[in-house]
Enzyme design. Structure first.
Site, PDB file in Angstrom:
ATOM      1  N   GLY A   1     -51.158  54.184  45.349  1.00 34.46           N
ATOM      2  CA  GLY A   1     -50.147  53.546  46.161  1.00 34.46           C
ATOM      3  C   GLY A   1     -48.792  53.494  45.481  1.00 34.46           C
ATOM      4  O   GLY A   1     -48.313  54.469  44.899  1.00 34.46           O
ATOM      5  N   CYS A   2     -48.167  52.318  45.527  1.00 36.15           N
ATOM      6  CA  CYS A   2     -46.833  52.146  44.949  1.00 36.15           C
ATOM      7  C   CYS A   2     -46.825  52.327  43.440  1.00 36.15           C
ATOM      8  O   CYS A   2     -45.800  52.679  42.858  1.00 36.15           O
ATOM      9  CB  CYS A   2     -46.294  50.768  45.306  1.00 36.15           C
ATOM     10  SG  CYS A   2     -46.111  50.487  47.082  1.00 36.15           S
ATOM     11  N   ALA A   3     -47.954  52.067  42.791  1.00 38.96           N
ATOM     12  CA  ALA A   3     -48.026  52.217  41.336  1.00 38.96           C
ATOM     13  C   ALA A   3     -47.975  53.677  40.909  1.00 38.96           C
ATOM     14  O   ALA A   3     -47.759  53.970  39.725  1.00 38.96           O
ATOM     15  CB  ALA A   3     -49.303  51.571  40.799  1.00 38.96           C
ATOM     16  N   ALA A   4     -48.170  54.595  41.845  1.00 33.80           N
ATOM     17  CA  ALA A   4     -48.247  56.013  41.500  1.00 33.80           C
ATOM     18  C   ALA A   4     -46.934  56.555  40.954  1.00 33.80           C
ATOM     19  O   ALA A   4     -46.930  57.541  40.211  1.00 33.80           O
ATOM     20  CB  ALA A   4     -48.678  56.833  42.711  1.00 33.80           C
TER      21      ALA A   4
END
Length: 378
Positions: free
Chosen positions: A137-140
């Site tokens: 998700g956004c952590a990618a």
């Protein structure tokens, strides 16, 4: 030591304002018993403008997962080349110089990854390593930097291209009345971003180290419920509170190199929402205005998932406030709940013109990445 070059970012041409979003929510969900709460949550995001790959009337229709996947592939192929070309130019390299491609996206699924199409069509060598990341998700965005750093450390003289392709609007679910889903309808935006990480460069952000952190027992706090209609976003109201646990992780990564995470020169923080930034500011012990570029991305683009950290860095570089020797931290947060953290030193940008993009771009403005001659054995 790996060096991150100036990112390039492009947002689509169709815009949606906060006022548009609130009026739309009232029109579509006027009888929802928690509509006042949803409107309050959306208003508190501070998202002034978002950008969509399709006109609003098309975005609001759900033609099925198959059709949405076709839209994702078509729009990705139309928009990625220009952003990649800008990123390559910023790094002073060509497609032939790239040894690995890290492609991150959480808004559709394709197999093979779009990295295969990029290698076939955009002039990359046939021995280019493919590293697709789909479930962070956004952590990618932070994970992409860290995996590129690892690749450069283990492959001397290599260059890695990072590409983030996030079309969050394709996850819109018109019949999902969960409050968390309604909030997501007013928070997320679409964007494509790219950047090159080089093993050696006199310009850019020298990556000094990195780390990861998982907050225990939170794997269902940010997640997709996968249904017949596709991905349904789920967001637990306890998510912002995780900054109290993640702030020490940022401190640890910085301290491992003798740095004080509370006294750095710059902060590139994933703008998941204003509460995330407010809480991290408090628990990290830094002034709220130190996150101004993260807030700018949230205000003008919304949460653009894995592309956030690249856009925040682009804004920081474009501001002209960085000076050689400035130290800072890059942090992305996402499902797990996961933090991906990097620290780095700004080396400067010399006298070169950097094209970070950021203007809206229609499909007919796209130009291909620079092609290269391939030998029969490449």
């Amino acid at each position: 030591m790996a060096v991150l070059c100036c990112p390039a970012v492009s947002v689509p041409e169709h815009t949606l304002t906060m006022e548009d979003t609130l009026h739309l929510a009232e029109r579509l969900h006027g009888d929802h018993d928690q509509l006042p709460l949803a409107l309050k949550l959306i208003s508190n995001t501070g998202v002034r403008t978002r950008h969509l790959i399709q006109p609003l009337e098309r975005t609001l229709r759900h033609p099925g997962v198959e059709e949405r996947t076709k839209v994702y592939v078509r729009e990705a192929k139309a928009r990625i080349p220009t952003v990649v070309n800008r990123a390559l130019n910023n790094a002073g390299v060509t497609a032939a110089d790239i040894d690995a491609i890290v492609l991150v996206s959480c808004t559709a699924f394709t197999m093979p990854s779009l990295t295969a199409w990029m290698i076939n069509e955009l002039g990359f060598r046939y021995d280019t390593c493919q590293i697709p990341i789909a479930q962070l998700g956004c952590a990618a965005g932070g994970a992409a930097l860290n995996r590129a750093h690892d690749f450069c450390a283990s492959h001397a003289g290599s260059n890695v291209l990072i590409v983030s392709c996030e079309f969050c609007s394709l996850c819109y679910q018109p019949d999902d009345l969960d409050v968390g889903n309604l909030l997501s309808n007013g928070l997320f935006g679409d964007a494509v971003a790219a950047a090159v990480v080089k093993s050696h460069s006199a310009h850019g952000l020298r990556l000094e180290g990195h780390g990861s952190r998982l907050v225990p027992e939170t794997e269902d706090w940010i997640c997709y419920a996968v249904k017949d209609t596709g991905f349904h976003f789920r967001l637990d109201r306890r998510v912002p509170r995780t900054m109290e646990q993640l702030a020490p992780a940022l401190r640890d990564v910085a301290a491992a190199h003798g740095w004080n995470a509370s006294a750095l020169d710059f902060y590139v923080i994933h703008a998941g929402g204003p509460r995330i930034l407010d809480d991290l500011s408090r628990f990290l012990g830094v002034a709220p205005d130190r996150f101004s570029f993260s807030r700018a991305t949230l205000t003008h683009c919304g949460n653009i998932a894995s592309a956030v950290v690249l856009d925040v860095l682009r804004r920081l570089i474009a501001s002209g406030t960085l000076r050689p020797g400035h130290r800072g931290i890059v942090a992305g947060f996402g499902p797990g709940i996961t933090a991906e953290i990097s620290i780095g030193t700004w080396l400067g940008d010399g006298d070169r013109h950097l094209d970070g993009g950021s203007a809206t771009a229609s499909s007919d403005e796209q130009t291909p990445a620079r092609p290269v001659e391939r030998s029969a054995t490449s």
